[in-house]
Design a protein around this motif. Structure first.
Motif, short mmCIF file in Angstrom:
data_model
loop_
_atom_site.label_atom_id
_atom_site.label_comp_id
_atom_site.label_asym_id
_atom_site.label_seq_id
_atom_site.Cartn_x
_atom_site.Cartn_y
_atom_site.Cartn_z
N MET A 3 -0.01 1.11 -3.19
CA MET A 3 -0.93 1.02 -2.43
C MET A 3 -1.90 2.29 -2.14
SD MET A 3 -1.50 -1.92 -0.92
CE MET A 3 -2.03 -1.30 0.59
N GLU A 17 -5.40 2.14 -2.72
CA GLU A 17 -6.07 1.95 -1.46
C GLU A 17 -6.26 3.44 -0.43
OE1 GLU A 17 -7.39 -0.94 -0.51
OE2 GLU A 17 -6.75 -1.87 -2.15
N ARG A 27 -4.33 6.83 1.59
CA ARG A 27 -3.17 7.15 2.29
C ARG A 27 -3.52 6.86 3.79
NH1 ARG A 27 -1.40 13.18 -0.18
NH2 ARG A 27 -1.32 12.42 -2.04
N ASN A 50 -1.67 1.57 4.96
CA ASN A 50 -1.28 1.62 3.38
C ASN A 50 -0.06 2.10 3.21
OD1 ASN A 50 -3.89 0.08 2.79
ND2 ASN A 50 -4.78 2.22 2.33
N PHE A 94 -1.50 -5.96 -2.74
CA PHE A 94 -1.93 -5.67 -1.39
C PHE A 94 -1.27 -6.58 -0.38
CE2 PHE A 94 -4.64 -5.99 2.39
CZ PHE A 94 -5.29 -4.63 2.71
N SER A 123 2.34 -4.90 2.00
CA SER A 123 1.77 -4.16 2.99
C SER A 123 1.00 -4.70 4.08
CB SER A 123 0.96 -2.77 2.64
OG SER A 123 1.82 -1.89 1.86
N ARG A 125 1.82 -5.11 8.12
CA ARG A 125 0.84 -4.61 9.05
C ARG A 125 0.71 -5.73 10.26
NH1 ARG A 125 -4.50 -3.48 6.61
NH2 ARG A 125 -4.73 -5.69 6.45
#
Length: 339
Positions: free
Chosen positions: A83, A87, A89, A93, A296, A299, A303
């Protein structure tokens, strides 16, 4: 059979909850409790009939749990590194990496407590394990029931198709994640149209501080460029969160048709939280999901889970505090005693 009564009661309440409104987070917890109570009842039954078999199962479960935690920690850390590479930091992520490192820290604490066998370390390890077990239980409930919700057959008589927004690339361009939502919305709109309806498609999303136009406008432009009729698009351009997406879209729908029904479109990782939010904001509709890149997904699911924990922060804070106070009380009692 008496030992299975708690499981059966929870399962009955789960079925009643689904029949009433399948968008309730409580349904997920009740399903999880019914499984946990059933496993405990089965274990007690086996242990009472065959003591050696019960002991063997207990040891096997502990070994499987330890291996599962080690494997999960490795997977989360590997996914977190992926990630960050792909994507960036941002805090969101870093969730899978943080969760993996937290599991490693828990294993290190357990190993140290068992090796040194000091009173304080043993109580700290037991309390941390209890807190981790509580969070893990809720996450598994969320994961399993969220997947089940996404597959349950729903009645899709809809007057509106609501597409939830996300960030834009460079402040103007629709990213692949949002494009997948829009494509799923187009397919759903076409399906409803084949049944004789002409639902209005609502693009929902306001303008972020780093965006040059509202997300809803970029979404509408994307759809019209793909040949979607502009007269069937309504733009909701004030929202900045999922709650606002749904609340502001609800106002538009009620104004146009007080007896409306809708289908809400987002990505698959976001489906269940969006459904819970739709219920809490009083939106009459269910949620469907568009595909998400596999790297993806972990994560993103973490979230969403954290966001749900925050939504029910008072309940979770009370239970966390109860576990911590229980640990302090056990420590104060001096149990387990040091060797």
């Amino acid at each position: 059979m008496v030992s299975f009564v708690p499981s059966l009661v929870c399962f009955f309440l789960f079925c009643a909850g689904v029949a009433r409104d399948r968008r309730r987070l409580g349904n997920a917890v009740l399903l999880g409790l019914s499984v946990v109570f059933a496993v405990i009842a089965l274990f007690l039954k086996l242990a009472s009939e065959r003591e050696q078999l019960g002991l063997g199962l207990a040891i096997a479960l502990l070994i499987l749990a330890a291996l599962g935690v080690i494997t999960l920690a490795w997977f989360l850390i590997a996914n977190g590194i992926t990630m960050v590479r792909k994507e960036g930091r941002s805090p969101a992520n870093l969730l899978s990496l943080g969760a993996g490192l937290a599991l490693v820290a828990l294993l290190a604490l357990l190993a140290t407590a068992l090796a040194l066998h000091t009173h304080t370390l043993l109580v700290a390890a037991a309390t941390a394990t209890a807190l981790c077990g509580y969070v893990a239980f809720l996450f598994l409930c969320f994961l399993v029931y969220g997947g089940l919700y996404a597959r349950l057959r729903i009645r899709r008589r809809a007057d509106f198709v609501v597409v939830l927004g996300s960030g834009l690339i460079g402040g103007t361009k629709v990213p692949p994640l949002l494009a997948s939502r829009l494509e799923r919305a187009r397919k759903e709109h076409a399906r409803l149209s084949r049944k004789g309806r002409r639902p209005v498609l609502i693009t929902s999303g306001g303008q972020g501080p780093d965006e040059k136009l509202p997300e809803s406008h970029a979404m509408a432009d994307y759809l019209t460029a793909e040949g979607f009729p502009a007269d069937l698009i309504t733009r909701e351009d004030r929202s900045t969160t999922t709650d606002e997406n749904l609340a502001f879209s609800k106002v538009l729908m009620e104004k146009a048709n007080p007896a409306y029904r809708c289908v809400i479109v987002t990505n698959n990782y976001h489906v269940f939280r969006a459904a819970v939010t739709a219920r809490r904001t009083g939106v009459r509709g269910h949620v469907i999901g568009a595909p998400t890149a596999s790297y993806f997904w972990p994560s993103a699911m973490l979230r969403e889970f954290v966001a749900l924990l925050v939504s029910y922060r008072r309940t979770n804070a009370a239970l966390f505090l109860l576990v911590l106070l229980s640990g302090l009380f056990i420590w104060w009692l001096g149990w387990p005693p040091a060797p």
